[in-house]
Scaffold this active site. Structure first.
Site, mmCIF file in Angstrom:
data_model
loop_
_atom_site.group_PDB
_atom_site.id
_atom_site.type_symbol
_atom_site.label_atom_id
_atom_site.label_comp_id
_atom_site.label_asym_id
_atom_site.label_seq_id
_atom_site.Cartn_x
_atom_site.Cartn_y
_atom_site.Cartn_z
ATOM 1 N NE ARG A 109 -4.213 -1.709 1.860
ATOM 2 C CZ ARG A 109 -4.455 -2.511 2.887
ATOM 3 N NH1 ARG A 109 -3.784 -2.374 4.008
ATOM 4 N NH2 ARG A 109 -5.357 -3.446 2.778
ATOM 5 C CE LYS A 131 -1.393 13.674 -15.200
ATOM 6 N NZ LYS A 131 -1.699 14.181 -16.553
ATOM 7 C CD GLU A 173 6.025 17.557 -22.870
ATOM 8 O OE1 GLU A 173 5.316 18.468 -22.389
ATOM 9 O OE2 GLU A 173 5.539 16.540 -23.410
ATOM 10 C CE LYS A 213 4.335 17.747 -14.840
ATOM 11 N NZ LYS A 213 4.482 16.485 -15.495
ATOM 12 C CD GLU A 223 -4.815 16.215 -16.620
ATOM 13 O OE1 GLU A 223 -3.625 15.891 -16.398
ATOM 14 O OE2 GLU A 223 -5.440 15.880 -17.621
ATOM 15 N NE ARG A 227 -0.649 17.079 -13.638
ATOM 16 C CZ ARG A 227 -0.015 16.244 -12.845
ATOM 17 N NH1 ARG A 227 -0.391 16.108 -11.593
ATOM 18 N NH2 ARG A 227 1.016 15.532 -13.287
ATOM 19 C CG ASN A 231 -3.496 17.669 -20.988
ATOM 20 O OD1 ASN A 231 -2.521 17.035 -20.581
ATOM 21 N ND2 ASN A 231 -4.687 17.572 -20.425
ATOM 22 C CG HIS A 234 0.579 16.697 -24.783
ATOM 23 N ND1 HIS A 234 1.241 17.899 -24.690
ATOM 24 C CD2 HIS A 234 1.420 15.768 -24.264
ATOM 25 C CE1 HIS A 234 2.432 17.691 -24.136
ATOM 26 N NE2 HIS A 234 2.568 16.416 -23.871
ATOM 27 C CG HIS A 238 -1.137 12.040 -26.853
ATOM 28 N ND1 HIS A 238 -1.854 12.391 -25.733
ATOM 29 C CD2 HIS A 238 0.148 11.885 -26.434
ATOM 30 C CE1 HIS A 238 -1.038 12.454 -24.685
ATOM 31 N NE2 HIS A 238 0.173 12.165 -25.093
ATOM 32 C CG HIS A 253 5.896 12.366 -25.782
ATOM 33 N ND1 HIS A 253 4.555 12.105 -25.970
ATOM 34 C CD2 HIS A 253 5.952 13.416 -24.908
ATOM 35 C CE1 HIS A 253 3.845 12.942 -25.238
ATOM 36 N NE2 HIS A 253 4.659 13.751 -24.583
HETATM 37 N N1 GLY Z 1 2.263 15.172 -18.520
HETATM 38 C C1 GLY Z 1 1.384 16.164 -18.101
HETATM 39 C C2 GLY Z 1 1.105 16.137 -16.640
HETATM 40 O O1 GLY Z 1 1.919 15.684 -15.865
HETATM 41 O O2 GLY Z 1 0.054 16.561 -16.249
#
Ligand code: GLY
Length: 353
Positions: A109, A131, A173, A213, A223, A227, A231, A234, A238, A253
């Site tokens: 956990r 993330k 980025e 960031k 998000e 946040r 994107n 993207h 993508h 990427h």
């Molecule tokens: N890759 C975009 C974010 O971390 O929200």
């Protein structure tokens, strides 16, 4: 959500020592892939605790960011007596920090973990912001959690082993962060000589970009709103990335995001009055640095379909983050199919297809 400490290292071994804290040395585990095991792991051995850490090596590449690799990390931790008080150090690019972060967040956990990104893209994106996850059922990052690493150590000497393509991939980025942030930042980043790529001159640009960031993630870790600014570029990016794989010409990427930004700056100009002079300047930088993914109007339907399946969409509409100006972020924007196709025409014309 717990805070994440991001350190731009001046003395890597000392910064690593501080980040590890008083963790007993028999409870430290390091996750590498075969590239970082060969090229980077030895740089950690200057730290006495890491010299005795148990190391687990996984196969590199997004195709291995899956449930089998994740289970193998859990198995390694079990077999080697890891507890919830142990520490996992993820040494690698986005694949290693995403998968290792998920393994650490779920093992017993949740155990401590530190990210040490070894690619520029990882440093400015995946390693920072919490993330974590794996690909599942053919979908990228389909299963995961948002749980930040305790510390992210950014050591620029790791980037010395990167080729030019991987450096400029990470730079996409950074261009994005500047565009969503301020004219001042854009002026600095757009003036940086990406051909020479002097890592010393680059360090303050990198630090500022990561701080942008961090600021956004701190405001909206899950998000729900702002946040989504991250994107930008993207949604189309993508789709470019996926079609590049389908065409057997896989794009990095950052390259796909840079091309995506051409289309999304065009949409920003058409829908929100984004200034034309900056659009032209950005397109020229992207064209000179990233060249082009060869597409034609025959690909537009497939690109559109890929955009409609993007997981950033909350409804049937394609969700864009666009800009009214540099730093003027407008989340949850929509565009008609006609205008999206027009933006693809603009991309083709701009990059000389
Ligand atoms: N890759 C975009 C974010 O971390 O929200």
């Amino acid at each position: 959500m717990p805070n994440q400490q991001v350190i731009i290292c001046h003395n890597f071994i000392a910064d690593l020592e501080n980040a590890i804290g008083d963790q007993p040395k028999d409870s430290i585990y390091i996750l590498t892939d075969s590239h970082t095991q060969t090229l980077c792991l030895h740089l950690l051995s200057g730290n006495k605790k890491c010299a005795n850490a148990r190391v687990f090596n996984i196969q590199p590449g997004d195709s291995h960011k899956n449930i089998e690799t994740l289970a193998s990390v859990w198995q390694f931790l079990c077999d080697n007596g890891a507890t919830r008080k142990s520490l996992l150090i993820n040494l690698g690019g986005g694949m290693v920090t995403d998968l290792g972060g998920f393994a650490a967040s779920t093992f017993k956990r949740g155990m401590r973990y530190i990210n040490i990104p070894t690619t520029l893209l990882g440093a400015v994106d995946a390693a920072v912001g919490g993330k974590t996850g794996i690909n599942f059922n053919g979908l990228k990052n389909e299963v995961g959690v948002i749980n930040p690493a305790e510390t992210v150590l950014i050591e620029t000497s790791f980037f010395e082993t990167l080729d030019h393509e991987n450096l400029v991939s990470g730079m996409a980025e950074i261009l994005k962060h500047a565009l969503i942030y301020s004219r001042e930042e854009w002026a600095k980043v757009s003036a940086f000589d990406m051909e020479k790529f002097d890592l010393k001159q680059f360090k303050p640009i990198l630090a500022a970009s990561i701080a942008i960031k961090e600021g956004i993630v701190e405001e909206d870790p899950r998000e729900q709103g702002i946040r989504k600014a991250l994107n930008f570029g993207h949604t189309v990016g993508h789709a470019f990335e996926s079609i590049s794989y389908e065409k057997g010409m896989p794009a990095l990427h950052g390259y796909a995001v840079a091309w995506g930004m051409i289309c999304e700056l065009y949409l920003s100009h058409k829908l929100l009055g984004f200034p034309k002079d900056i659009l032209i300047q950005a397109v020229s930088i992207i064209k000179d640095t990233y060249g082009a993914l060869a597409i034609s109007c025959k690909d537009y339907d497939r690109l559109f379909e890929l955009m409609t399946h993007d997981k950033k969409n909350d409804s049937k509409e394609i969700n864009f983050t666009l800009l009214g100006n540099i730093g003027d972020i407008r989340i949850n924007q929509n565009a008609s199919q006609k205008l999206i196709f027009e933006s693809l025409d603009f991309y083709c014309d701009s990059v000389g297809l």
